[in-house]
Design a protein around this motif. Structure first.
Motif, PDB file in Angstrom:
ATOM      1  N   MET A  68       0.810  -1.207   0.000  1.00 57.65           N
ATOM      2  CA  MET A  68       0.000   0.000   0.000  1.00 57.65           C
ATOM      3  C   MET A  68       0.849   1.265   0.000  1.00 57.65           C
ATOM      4  O   MET A  68       0.375   2.325  -0.383  1.00 57.65           O
ATOM      5  N   THR A  69       2.090   1.155   0.417  1.00 55.96           N
ATOM      6  CA  THR A  69       2.958   2.321   0.408  1.00 55.96           C
ATOM      7  C   THR A  69       3.724   2.428  -0.900  1.00 55.96           C
ATOM      8  O   THR A  69       4.541   3.311  -1.074  1.00 55.96           O
ATOM      9  N   GLY A  70       3.462   1.493  -1.823  1.00 54.79           N
ATOM     10  CA  GLY A  70       4.075   1.592  -3.136  1.00 54.79           C
ATOM     11  C   GLY A  70       5.318   0.756  -3.336  1.00 54.79           C
ATOM     12  O   GLY A  70       5.885   0.745  -4.402  1.00 54.79           O
ATOM     13  N   GLU A  71       5.777   0.026  -2.319  1.00 58.28           N
ATOM     14  CA  GLU A  71       6.957  -0.804  -2.485  1.00 58.28           C
ATOM     15  C   GLU A  71       6.547  -2.143  -3.075  1.00 58.28           C
ATOM     16  O   GLU A  71       5.624  -2.785  -2.594  1.00 58.28           O
ATOM     17  N   ALA A  72       7.191  -2.541  -4.142  1.00 60.61           N
ATOM     18  CA  ALA A  72       6.885  -3.827  -4.746  1.00 60.61           C
ATOM     19  C   ALA A  72       7.320  -4.941  -3.809  1.00 60.61           C
ATOM     20  O   ALA A  72       8.409  -4.906  -3.282  1.00 60.61           O
ATOM     21  N   THR A  73       6.437  -5.912  -3.593  1.00 59.00           N
ATOM     22  CA  THR A  73       6.773  -7.008  -2.703  1.00 59.00           C
ATOM     23  C   THR A  73       7.018  -8.297  -3.449  1.00 59.00           C
ATOM     24  O   THR A  73       7.512  -9.237  -2.885  1.00 59.00           O
ATOM     25  N   ALA A  74       6.669  -8.378  -4.692  1.00 59.68           N
ATOM     26  CA  ALA A  74       6.971  -9.559  -5.495  1.00 59.68           C
ATOM     27  C   ALA A  74       7.882  -9.097  -6.613  1.00 59.68           C
ATOM     28  O   ALA A  74       7.471  -8.363  -7.491  1.00 59.68           O
ATOM     29  N   GLU A  75       9.143  -9.473  -6.521  1.00 54.65           N
ATOM     30  CA  GLU A  75      10.140  -9.060  -7.488  1.00 54.65           C
ATOM     31  C   GLU A  75       9.593  -9.154  -8.904  1.00 54.65           C
ATOM     32  O   GLU A  75       9.083 -10.164  -9.326  1.00 54.65           O
ATOM     33  N   GLY A  76       9.675  -8.052  -9.644  1.00 56.53           N
ATOM     34  CA  GLY A  76       9.238  -8.046 -11.023  1.00 56.53           C
ATOM     35  C   GLY A  76       7.761  -7.759 -11.195  1.00 56.53           C
ATOM     36  O   GLY A  76       7.279  -7.667 -12.312  1.00 56.53           O
ATOM     37  N   ALA A  77       7.002  -7.631 -10.126  1.00 60.69           N
ATOM     38  CA  ALA A  77       5.578  -7.343 -10.237  1.00 60.69           C
ATOM     39  C   ALA A  77       5.322  -5.916  -9.784  1.00 60.69           C
ATOM     40  O   ALA A  77       5.996  -5.411  -8.902  1.00 60.69           O
ATOM     41  N   PRO A  78       4.344  -5.254 -10.386  1.00 63.51           N
ATOM     42  CA  PRO A  78       4.029  -3.886  -9.972  1.00 63.51           C
ATOM     43  C   PRO A  78       3.441  -3.878  -8.567  1.00 63.51           C
ATOM     44  O   PRO A  78       2.845  -4.864  -8.141  1.00 63.51           O
ATOM     45  N   ALA A  79       3.630  -2.794  -7.867  1.00 58.41           N
ATOM     46  CA  ALA A  79       3.128  -2.694  -6.502  1.00 58.41           C
ATOM     47  C   ALA A  79       1.638  -2.399  -6.485  1.00 58.41           C
ATOM     48  O   ALA A  79       1.098  -1.776  -7.390  1.00 58.41           O
ATOM     49  N   ALA A  80       0.990  -2.842  -5.442  1.00 59.91           N
ATOM     50  CA  ALA A  80      -0.364  -2.482  -5.042  1.00 59.91           C
ATOM     51  C   ALA A  80      -1.435  -2.558  -6.120  1.00 59.91           C
ATOM     52  O   ALA A  80      -1.934  -1.557  -6.568  1.00 59.91           O
ATOM     53  N   THR A  81      -1.773  -3.744  -6.518  1.00 60.46           N
ATOM     54  CA  THR A  81      -2.996  -3.938  -7.278  1.00 60.46           C
ATOM     55  C   THR A  81      -3.961  -4.600  -6.314  1.00 60.46           C
ATOM     56  O   THR A  81      -3.555  -5.160  -5.304  1.00 60.46           O
ATOM     57  N   SER A  82      -5.223  -4.530  -6.617  1.00 62.39           N
ATOM     58  CA  SER A  82      -6.222  -5.152  -5.755  1.00 62.39           C
ATOM     59  C   SER A  82      -5.911  -6.631  -5.553  1.00 62.39           C
ATOM     60  O   SER A  82      -5.923  -7.131  -4.440  1.00 62.39           O
ATOM     61  N   GLY A  83      -5.616  -7.339  -6.640  1.00 58.08           N
ATOM     62  CA  GLY A  83      -5.292  -8.759  -6.543  1.00 58.08           C
ATOM     63  C   GLY A  83      -4.020  -9.003  -5.777  1.00 58.08           C
ATOM     64  O   GLY A  83      -3.913  -9.972  -5.020  1.00 58.08           O
ATOM     65  N   GLN A  84      -3.034  -8.145  -5.943  1.00 58.90           N
ATOM     66  CA  GLN A  84      -1.773  -8.314  -5.224  1.00 58.90           C
ATOM     67  C   GLN A  84      -1.990  -8.135  -3.727  1.00 58.90           C
ATOM     68  O   GLN A  84      -1.481  -8.919  -2.923  1.00 58.90           O
ATOM     69  N   ALA A  85      -2.730  -7.136  -3.339  1.00 60.45           N
ATOM     70  CA  ALA A  85      -2.983  -6.909  -1.918  1.00 60.45           C
ATOM     71  C   ALA A  85      -3.739  -8.091  -1.312  1.00 60.45           C
ATOM     72  O   ALA A  85      -3.412  -8.555  -0.222  1.00 60.45           O
ATOM     73  N   LEU A  86      -4.721  -8.607  -2.024  1.00 57.03           N
ATOM     74  CA  LEU A  86      -5.460  -9.773  -1.535  1.00 57.03           C
ATOM     75  C   LEU A  86      -4.574 -11.011  -1.471  1.00 57.03           C
ATOM     76  O   LEU A  86      -4.663 -11.797  -0.537  1.00 57.03           O
ATOM     77  N   TRP A  87      -3.731 -11.205  -2.488  1.00 57.09           N
ATOM     78  CA  TRP A  87      -2.786 -12.323  -2.515  1.00 57.09           C
ATOM     79  C   TRP A  87      -1.874 -12.270  -1.291  1.00 57.09           C
ATOM     80  O   TRP A  87      -1.682 -13.265  -0.600  1.00 57.09           O
ATOM     81  N   GLN A  88      -1.340 -11.095  -1.014  1.00 59.72           N
ATOM     82  CA  GLN A  88      -0.462 -10.956   0.147  1.00 59.72           C
ATOM     83  C   GLN A  88      -1.219 -11.211   1.440  1.00 59.72           C
ATOM     84  O   GLN A  88      -0.730 -11.893   2.336  1.00 59.72           O
ATOM     85  N   GLN A  89      -2.418 -10.695   1.541  1.00 61.97           N
ATOM     86  CA  GLN A  89      -3.211 -10.850   2.753  1.00 61.97           C
ATOM     87  C   GLN A  89      -3.671 -12.290   2.934  1.00 61.97           C
ATOM     88  O   GLN A  89      -3.464 -12.875   4.003  1.00 61.97           O
TER      89      GLN A  89
END
Length: 164
Positions: free
Chosen positions: A18-39
């Motif tokens: 949510m702060t804009g740091e990419a957490t999956a190398e090579g993937a864009p930060a903070a998409t709805s699906g990415q946030a749900l995937w992480q959660q």
């Protein structure tokens, strides 16, 4: 899905996205699906980076969430759709199949077997602090951030607790 031992990892990863740091190398930060995937995925284990499996494998994993490696990891239809889209959009490009079916375990992919099976002692997974090949965070210090750099590996169980 809720495993308290890993909930803090998921929350930290979600906050980072949510702060804009990419957490999956090579993937864009903070998409709805990415946030749900992480959660959701990160509430029980390290949210494995999508690039570690091809789209066919991620689709098979998502189709089997009701019996996800011995646990019920069912999601709402909206959550499932968003996470599936994220995983498939950022999936690896290779093929990972056995007997014509997509592999569901990253630990069974040719890449994983090459990287871990050829370089590590066979009994490493029996170490108390590791437990299984799927426990990436035991050795990869930044696994929760999707980083698996060799310079960031600390293998539990050597003299003084770790091997370098």
């Amino acid at each position: 899905m809720a495993c308290n031992a890993w909930r803090s990892v998921g929350i930290v990863a979600l906050m980072m996205s949510m702060t804009g740091e990419a957490t999956a190398e090579g993937a864009p930060a903070a998409t709805s699906g990415q946030a749900l995937w992480q959660q959701e995925c990160g509430s029980c284990h390290v949210p494995y980076p999508p690039r570690l499996l091809p789209a066919s494998s991620w689709n098979a994993v998502m189709d089997g969430l009701g019996k996800h490696f011995g646990a019920d990891a069912s999601l709402t239809p909206d959550e499932s759709t968003a996470i599936r889209k994220f995983l498939v959009d950022h999936a690896g490009r290779g093929r990972a199949e056995k007997n014509g079916k997509p592999l569901l375990r990253i630990t069974e992919t040719p890449w994983f077997v090459h990287e871990h099976g050829e370089e590590l002692p066979a009994d490493i997974w029996k170490r108390k602090d590791i437990g299984s090949p799927s426990n990436c965070a035991a050795c990869h210090t930044n696994a929760a951030r999707g980083r698996f750099n060799e310079s960031e590996i600390r293998i539990p169980g050597g003299r003084g607790g770790y091997e370098d």
